[in-house]
Motif scaffolding. Structure first.
Motif, PDB file in Angstrom:
ATOM      1  N   LEU A   3      14.746   2.851   7.795  1.00  0.00           N
ATOM      2  CA  LEU A   3      13.421   2.668   7.189  1.00  0.00           C
ATOM      3  C   LEU A   3      13.322   1.385   6.370  1.00  0.00           C
ATOM      4  N   LYS A  42       7.964  12.324   6.879  1.00  0.00           N
ATOM      5  CA  LYS A  42       7.426  12.062   5.540  1.00  0.00           C
ATOM      6  C   LYS A  42       7.966  10.735   4.999  1.00  0.00           C
ATOM      7  N   ALA A  43       9.263  10.544   5.159  1.00  0.00           N
ATOM      8  CA  ALA A  43       9.869   9.315   4.653  1.00  0.00           C
ATOM      9  C   ALA A  43       9.303   8.082   5.355  1.00  0.00           C
ATOM     10  N   ALA A  86       5.934   7.307   3.907  1.00  0.00           N
ATOM     11  CA  ALA A  86       6.099   6.749   2.567  1.00  0.00           C
ATOM     12  C   ALA A  86       6.651   5.329   2.600  1.00  0.00           C
ATOM     13  N   ALA A  87       7.439   5.014   3.631  1.00  0.00           N
ATOM     14  CA  ALA A  87       7.981   3.657   3.749  1.00  0.00           C
ATOM     15  C   ALA A  87       6.937   2.668   4.247  1.00  0.00           C
ATOM     16  N   PHE A 104       0.628  12.994   2.591  1.00  0.00           N
ATOM     17  CA  PHE A 104       1.417  11.758   2.488  1.00  0.00           C
ATOM     18  C   PHE A 104       0.623  10.574   3.042  1.00  0.00           C
ATOM     19  N   LEU A 110      -1.990   9.598   0.519  1.00  0.00           N
ATOM     20  CA  LEU A 110      -1.402   8.860  -0.596  1.00  0.00           C
ATOM     21  C   LEU A 110      -1.181   7.393  -0.223  1.00  0.00           C
ATOM     22  N   LYS A 115       9.881   5.382  -2.437  1.00  0.00           N
ATOM     23  CA  LYS A 115       8.912   6.365  -1.947  1.00  0.00           C
ATOM     24  C   LYS A 115       9.487   7.153  -0.777  1.00  0.00           C
ATOM     25  N   ALA A 116      10.113   6.435   0.147  1.00  0.00           N
ATOM     26  CA  ALA A 116      10.677   7.099   1.324  1.00  0.00           C
ATOM     27  C   ALA A 116      11.785   8.072   0.917  1.00  0.00           C
ATOM     28  N   ALA A 145      10.227  11.212  -0.404  1.00  0.00           N
ATOM     29  CA  ALA A 145       9.636  11.962   0.701  1.00  0.00           C
ATOM     30  C   ALA A 145      10.702  12.619   1.574  1.00  0.00           C
ATOM     31  N   PRO A 202       2.985  10.434  -7.975  1.00  0.00           N
ATOM     32  CA  PRO A 202       2.301  11.330  -7.023  1.00  0.00           C
ATOM     33  C   PRO A 202       3.195  11.772  -5.863  1.00  0.00           C
ATOM     34  N   PHE A 203       4.158  10.937  -5.474  1.00  0.00           N
ATOM     35  CA  PHE A 203       5.080  11.348  -4.407  1.00  0.00           C
ATOM     36  C   PHE A 203       5.980  12.481  -4.904  1.00  0.00           C
ATOM     37  N   LEU A 216       3.995  15.673  -4.966  1.00  0.00           N
ATOM     38  CA  LEU A 216       3.808  16.206  -3.622  1.00  0.00           C
ATOM     39  C   LEU A 216       5.057  16.973  -3.171  1.00  0.00           C
ATOM     40  N   MET A 217       6.206  16.538  -3.640  1.00  0.00           N
ATOM     41  CA  MET A 217       7.470  17.181  -3.271  1.00  0.00           C
ATOM     42  C   MET A 217       7.869  18.263  -4.273  1.00  0.00           C
TER      43      MET A 217
END
Lengths: 337, 337, 337, 337
Positions: free
Chosen positions: A252, A285-286, A289-290, A329, A332, D285-286, D289, D328-329, D332-333
């Protein structure tokens, strides 16, 4: 380009290098360090044949300063690429959720998969008709017959369809049957195939080779764009490392870097990276987010009957729950799924 | 194949697996361990679609016991493959010394290289006409024009000539102009190209992909042989690792293993592996000692004028000395250079 | 050091860098390229804290030109290191054949191994007393008791003995019981251990880490020499790659490069690299041909009773035949085995 | 364990294996396949010395079915580990945000960093006093003096402090000065250090080795727990691959897998993985997540004056913005940052 000479290079040797540089229409600037002489080469060295300077016996190394990209990076082309297809703006807010079976296996299986995708609200279906298989004894795909099934899916369901092309001779026919073509990881540096992809208008998903650096990945996209097709979507799908707990190691950092340096949409294929179903949720999800602009996920109506890659395919129910979990996600990150 | 179930698999789940196995015409043998049940599948699982068993949620892993090879290994085909060409028996004592420029650049350069090879006593010349280049802005090779130059070398000097083919559409024409065709590392899993290589009669040098396992390498050879051409020569050329001191990491364990398990001739390309001239001598010696049947070495009349890969090319003088140094190693290994 | 600025760096930013450089007692030379400014830093940047220049936001990259070595390379220290021990001159023609069991398991086993080595004519015995085991449930070695056994072997047979040390607290006692100490692959960058190794006089075999670059390997040797012990022998033992057909990938390019750039003796451990007995013969020959000054080979009187690594151990008979086969390769390389 | 014999193993050979198995107190079950005999070994093979079976010449391979873990995985220990420290419950909802300079460089720098962390609302400060440096000429850390500075930070600010220990002889003193100890990537398999970490009560952050598999990583944690300390936090920090665009390749599949299979908290160090500041935001972030329970981030009041790793350190302002973006991440988790 910077040329670092070996310690003790003579005046004659320095002259030899500067003459070669001047002959190429470039300008050498000499700087003498404590132990070594360094020559900075001024001018556009991007396409000049300067590699051979490295082969002079008194040269220690030649370091390129200019990046080799012209068409793919923000530095040279500030405006981002938005792939417009079927009402979606991929790379500009519409999250490209692409799902479906690894292979098209039968009309029944393909239509069943399509029905599930429609119900879940997914707009692009993947299914391979030409399969790159390690063994000649494994299922090789349905070929043209499969392409026809995908065309039928498109016509009857309104889904966009996506498939891989491996052979230069199949590019044209495939481009007529499906919406989006894919260059698989094993073909990322099949340069003749990349050039053919440049001659069509369909969006092309270019998957990163299993052992390709980010730089080589960008250069492969450069081939397609340079050959005439700007609709390139990059796809990270894991690289080969020493780790054996999953099939490949999803990278990622590459997604983050590609989003930062290039203007192209970037998607992720967690299914082939992981090779196992239980990691796909967290990796999706990751990826979002990446910064990913989309996902390529395997879903099979009956994974245990899949002719390939069953172990990593989600069932329709799993895909449905996953899509629901991914929405916040995407939100966001400012994307519409 | 052995199926390991997860701890706590129920009788129903065990039955589900055994039914699937029986339906495939195979026979399950159940063995209950301390924590897990293990099922041994009897019968020829080599081409049965058993992969999907891995996707059942109560299966921990499915392990193949049979190797997937049929045509390449000594286990299935005891007699060794000897490639007979131009009076040489490669794989049976004649050491295949192949040298020449990375690319054919001009008739003058090609003929000059050929003259040097003749003088040194080398019988096979390499030169690429189609170049796989990472950047679309780099020299892409002379194409058909280059093939004609190589044909002329063959006719005027009696040397055997060898070149790479990248595009399925070029296989036939290339096979008519040169003696030996090469599949490059980037195309080791270009399966359509492998199949085309199976349709010609010329010997084919198959280079190992930069991130290909030995098993995948053997399976790629299996594609060519399965498509009809038994004259396959394997070529180890370095794999991609974290090490950056040389371009790739030459893997001589692979040479030893390929010689042990397959019946095919195995050669080594130290030039592309190292990417630097100063390691080529020791790597050539080590390759011979590891059991290689030949070498593929870059030599350029004027390395500093080479249009690619100059840094690793030997000069004619260097190649001459090297050949002299290698002879006693070949003798020790029972090979004629 | 060369500092490449990002395109569009302002005059103020350039001044900021040059001031920092001047403050460090170094001299900046500015050169303006087509798209970027490049600054060559003159002076001894080897130990100056210049890394932080890389962190300035208008700096694209900082490239070191000087190599970081001072004590290990021929460039700084032309005379080769010869390790003199027990009448052998390792690094000066005497081939260091070191063999024995992976672990010391009992006095009987150690003495039996020693008897075999004497008969074969091998002068150095290896046997580990402290075992680096991946699992805490595996055999951890005999510790001090093992050291005493090795001392007894030395006294009764005249063999030199070699063993691994993992814990800084064991260096002194081990140095009193055995002739040669070994730093294992997992500890190549255990810098406190390296410093302790610098305080003793015994020769130290430093094994390359499984993921260590050649540069890091040389720097680890630099630690030992810098701490006071010049008797360092480098040992290549395979690196971790994606290949799973053998335990690690033996990197003979590293051997060639280390022989070229450093003045230290270099040996090879094919047993741990391969992890399988059937490749050891070819890898030994290849190592010698690549320039190795010695070999570290596992031999166990009864491999199937070995408490670790049995699969790669040779039997005494195998070792005897192998030694005979290796002699002509050593001769060809000018070494005495 | 499953033992696969080579094709053509004789009855005597099969008997030889079954006798060995029986002698170890285990039970063999023989199953004859089409081409090979397979023996399933029943009983607890986890700590039985069965490896040597692999070394019998008629055995093709021995495959372990039982995983080697006893203490770290959910399969053997269902309850999750919650590290309770300073009012935080790491692994149970409290997100472990750990930030600070790579090294403690001076009291002023450490106190300044602490002030910034307090202002941002971060509760744990990192700073190394013992530095694992590739070169002996680089800054080696402040040692005990640094530990005292950290203790002072703790006393004056109420922050928790965290530092790395490299030498077994420093474990005790460090455990008295700081709250949380760290085992660095280079020491993940420094087994003596792991054992010492098992003797203290402080939470231990165990970083994954650069070339360690997930399995080896879990086994290293098993060492610490087995030695008596259950407060282990796993830290993914990137693995070494062929990619050079970033220092290491962050492996978030490992985070997902560790969360799934073990009961330990898992955090991520994106700073050392990336080695460059511009990727840290997306990677944080990743990581969240993917399921991470915390982050280890470098922040330096003045990155360009940092004595190491300046290029990857965030400024206090950057860290403040990042923390706001990450909240916020975390929410969410289901985690509290």
């Amino acid at each position: 380009m910077i040329i670092v000479l070996k310690p003790g290079a003579t005046k004659d040797e320095i002259d030899h290098v500067t003459t070669l540089i001047t002959d190429l229409g470039l300008k050498p600037v000499i700087s003498e360090g404590t132990e070594r002489v360094v020559i900075h080469v001024l001018g556009d060295t991007r396409s000049a044949p300067v590699d051979q300077l490295d082969s002079l016996k008194f040269v220690e190394k030649a370091i390129r300063v200019l990046k080799p990209y012209k068409l793919t990076t923000k530095e040279h082309h500030a405006q981002k690429t938005v792939v417009e297809i079927g009402g979606l703006s991929i790379g500009d807010g519409d999250f490209a959720m692409i799902a479906g079976p690894c292979s098209a296996e039968s009309e029944e299986q393909v239509m069943e998969a399509a029905r599930h995708l429609k119900k879940i609200g997914i707009k692009i279906m993947r299914a391979s008709c030409f399969k790159p298989r390690t063994s000649p004894y494994d299922f090789q795909g349905l070929g043209l017959e499969g392409l026809k099934m995908l065309k039928k899916v498109r016509e009857t369901t309104g889904l966009l369809v996506e498939t891989e092309v491996m052979d230069v001779r199949d590019v044209k026919i495939a481009s007529e049957h499906v919406d989006i073509l894919r260059v698989g990881a094993r073909n990322m540096q099949n340069f003749d195939l990349l050039k053919e992809m440049g001659k069509i208008k369909n969006p092309v998903i270019l998957k990163r080779g299993m052992a390709a650096t980010v730089k080589e990945f960008i250069m492969a996209a450069e081939y397609i764009i340079h050959s005439g097709n700007k609709n390139v979507i990059l796809c990270e799908r894991g690289i080969r490392t020493f780790e054996t707990a999953y099939r490949n190691t999803l990278d990622l950092s590459a997604v983050a870097l590609l989003k930062k340096d290039t203007h192209l949409p970037v998607i992720v294929d967690p299914s082939h990276a992981a090779g196992r179903r239980d990691l796909i949720g967290p990796l999706c999800k990751a990826s979002i987010a990446a910064g990913a602009d989309g996902l390529l996920i395997e879903m099979h109506p009956f994974p245990e009957k899949a002719l390939c890659d069953g172990a990593q395919s989600l069932t329709p129910d799993m895909l449905k729950s996953l899509t629901t979990e991914l929405r916040p996600f995407c939100e966001l990150m400012g994307k519409r799924l």
